[in-house]
Design an enzyme around this catalytic site. Structure first.
Site, mmCIF file in Angstrom:
data_model
loop_
_atom_site.group_PDB
_atom_site.id
_atom_site.type_symbol
_atom_site.label_atom_id
_atom_site.label_comp_id
_atom_site.label_asym_id
_atom_site.label_seq_id
_atom_site.Cartn_x
_atom_site.Cartn_y
_atom_site.Cartn_z
ATOM 1 N N THR A 223 10.071 8.776 8.883
ATOM 2 C CA THR A 223 10.704 9.679 7.953
ATOM 3 C C THR A 223 10.557 11.100 8.451
ATOM 4 O O THR A 223 9.743 11.368 9.323
ATOM 5 C CB THR A 223 9.965 9.564 6.593
ATOM 6 O OG1 THR A 223 9.840 8.185 6.260
ATOM 7 C CG2 THR A 223 10.686 10.260 5.478
ATOM 8 N N ARG A 251 18.472 -2.277 1.735
ATOM 9 C CA ARG A 251 17.069 -1.958 1.434
ATOM 10 C C ARG A 251 16.914 -0.462 1.194
ATOM 11 O O ARG A 251 17.475 0.364 1.901
ATOM 12 C CB ARG A 251 16.184 -2.398 2.594
ATOM 13 C CG ARG A 251 14.681 -2.073 2.417
ATOM 14 C CD ARG A 251 14.282 -0.804 3.139
ATOM 15 N NE ARG A 251 12.845 -0.547 3.076
ATOM 16 C CZ ARG A 251 12.262 0.541 3.545
ATOM 17 N NH1 ARG A 251 12.998 1.485 4.104
ATOM 18 N NH2 ARG A 251 10.945 0.706 3.452
ATOM 19 N N VAL A 252 16.140 -0.102 0.178
ATOM 20 C CA VAL A 252 15.834 1.293 -0.131
ATOM 21 C C VAL A 252 14.324 1.452 -0.148
ATOM 22 O O VAL A 252 13.614 0.670 -0.789
ATOM 23 C CB VAL A 252 16.420 1.719 -1.494
ATOM 24 C CG1 VAL A 252 15.994 3.146 -1.842
ATOM 25 C CG2 VAL A 252 17.938 1.608 -1.478
ATOM 26 N N GLY A 253 13.824 2.449 0.556
ATOM 27 C CA GLY A 253 12.388 2.700 0.606
ATOM 28 C C GLY A 253 11.960 3.781 -0.355
ATOM 29 O O GLY A 253 12.622 4.056 -1.363
ATOM 30 N N THR A 274 5.374 9.677 4.196
ATOM 31 C CA THR A 274 5.974 8.908 5.281
ATOM 32 C C THR A 274 5.098 7.702 5.579
ATOM 33 O O THR A 274 3.873 7.797 5.571
ATOM 34 C CB THR A 274 6.130 9.760 6.556
ATOM 35 O OG1 THR A 274 6.510 8.912 7.653
ATOM 36 C CG2 THR A 274 4.833 10.490 6.926
#
Length: 363
Positions: A223, A251-253, A274
């Protein structure tokens, strides 16, 4: 009786000495109120900090001068972009946006131009921004045609009643609000393609090791982010990412989720995280950090180290965070091998840290 009168003053002295011994044995407090021997601030007098992701570390013995310079230059360019905003009287939101945009435009970092590939060999990007003065926030998730997702996130915050827009709707919103769309080819880089191919090979041998990883010469997996403190003592944070190599489509983090990847509250902290996104979501990483300060009475150093070094590792995840308090104290702990980061002080000094041994935040 007179021969015993001397006992009273002697006993008084002994009691006083005994009471003083614990205080004498206690370590002197360190900067920002942290005890000597405990976690230390990364820096003080900070007005802007950035990170370029936590994960695989650059190692001095394996890193040539050109590679080291490229990463330092990328971090420094982001800090200069934010510095320009702050020097011209811009607020902390504009500063973190400028810093993150610079990192998104640098293909070394996993955001924007350097975003990793998902399992379908596509790019889906996430970003968020939060303003500490009123806790306003904006985010986008799964965008495929936005060159600078952090700018789209700011537009969501400022031009809609919503916090998070996703997928095609977020792409359309960004285009309607002046952000020129790019094709998926814009995000392609050879290094990220090589990482995808390596992940596919690992997937054949062990499906559980199909996600993540990096190509030779890459330093991090996660990130980019920034935190800032402006002249009006306003705090802001922003985070942007391409996600994880070979992640499932859709997918979402944690990066676009307020309280997981990004958080800012004036008078308390601005934080950008991150690392292992799923764990940072489950641990509500940045919100927990803020709450430890606001409600738990901890300083920013103790709170950041507790979240990164104890709470998240206890959930099985590694990573790092940059956390800036309203006094300009920066904490940047990480539990992964490394975390690329840097900071700008109020006297204009720029510092970049690309090797683990440069950071007091390495656990």
């Amino acid at each position: 009786m007179r021969s015993r009168l001397w006992i009273v003053p002697v006993l008084t002295v002994l009691v006083a000495v005994a009471a003083a011994l614990p205080a004498l044995s206690r370590p002197a407090p360190g900067p920002a109120g942290t005890p000597a021997g405990g976690p230390r601030p990364d820096a003080t007098g900070v007005v802007l900090a950035v990170h370029g992701g936590a994960g695989t570390a650059l190692r001095r013995e394996d890193t040539d001068a050109r590679t080291e310079k490229a990463y330092r230059d990328g971090l420094a360019a982001a800090l200069r972009a934010g510095r320009k905003v702050l020097r011209e009287g811009g607020d902390s939101v504009a500063a973190v946006e400028a810093a993150v945009r610079s990192l998104e435009d640098d293909e070394l970092f996993n955001a924007g131009k350097g975003a990793v590939f998902n399992a379908d060999a596509g790019h889906e990007l996430d970003a968020s921004v939060m303003r500490g003065s009123d806790r306003a926030a904006g985010a986008v998730a799964g965008v495929r045609h936005v060159r600078n997702p952090v700018s789209a996130a700011r537009l969501v915050m400022e031009r809609t009643p919503h916090v998070l827009l996703a997928g095609e709707g977020a792409d359309d919103f960004a285009a309607r609000n002046g952000l020129t769309p790019v094709t998926q080819d814009y995000f392609w880089t050879q290094a990220r393609w090589d990482s995808l191919m390596k992940a596919k090979e690992r997937e054949k041998k062990n499906p559980r090791k199909a996600v993540g990883g990096s190509a030779p010469g890459e330093a991090a997996l996660g990130t980019v982010g920034a935190v800032a403190l402006d002249r009006a003592h306003g705090l802001a944070a922003a985070t942007s990412t391409g996600g994880m190599t070979n992640k499932m489509a859709g997918r979402v983090g944690d990066s676009p989720l307020v309280g997981a990847g990004t958080y800012a509250v004036n008078g308390t902290v601005a934080a950008s995280a991150t690392g292992a996104g799923e764990v940072f979501i489950r641990g509500a990483a940045t919100a927990t950090l803020a709450h430890l300060i606001e409600f738990g009475g901890k300083d920013v150093v103790a709170a950041a180290h507790e979240v990164v070094g104890k709470r998240l590792t206890g959930l099985g995840g590694k990573g790092g965070v940059i956390a800036l308090d309203p006094r300009g104290v920066l904490s940047a702990p990480f539990s992964s091998e490394g975390m690329l980061h840097g900071f700008l002080t109020d006297d204009g000094r720029i510092v970049t840290r690309v090797f683990p041994d440069e950071s007091p935040g390495h656990r």
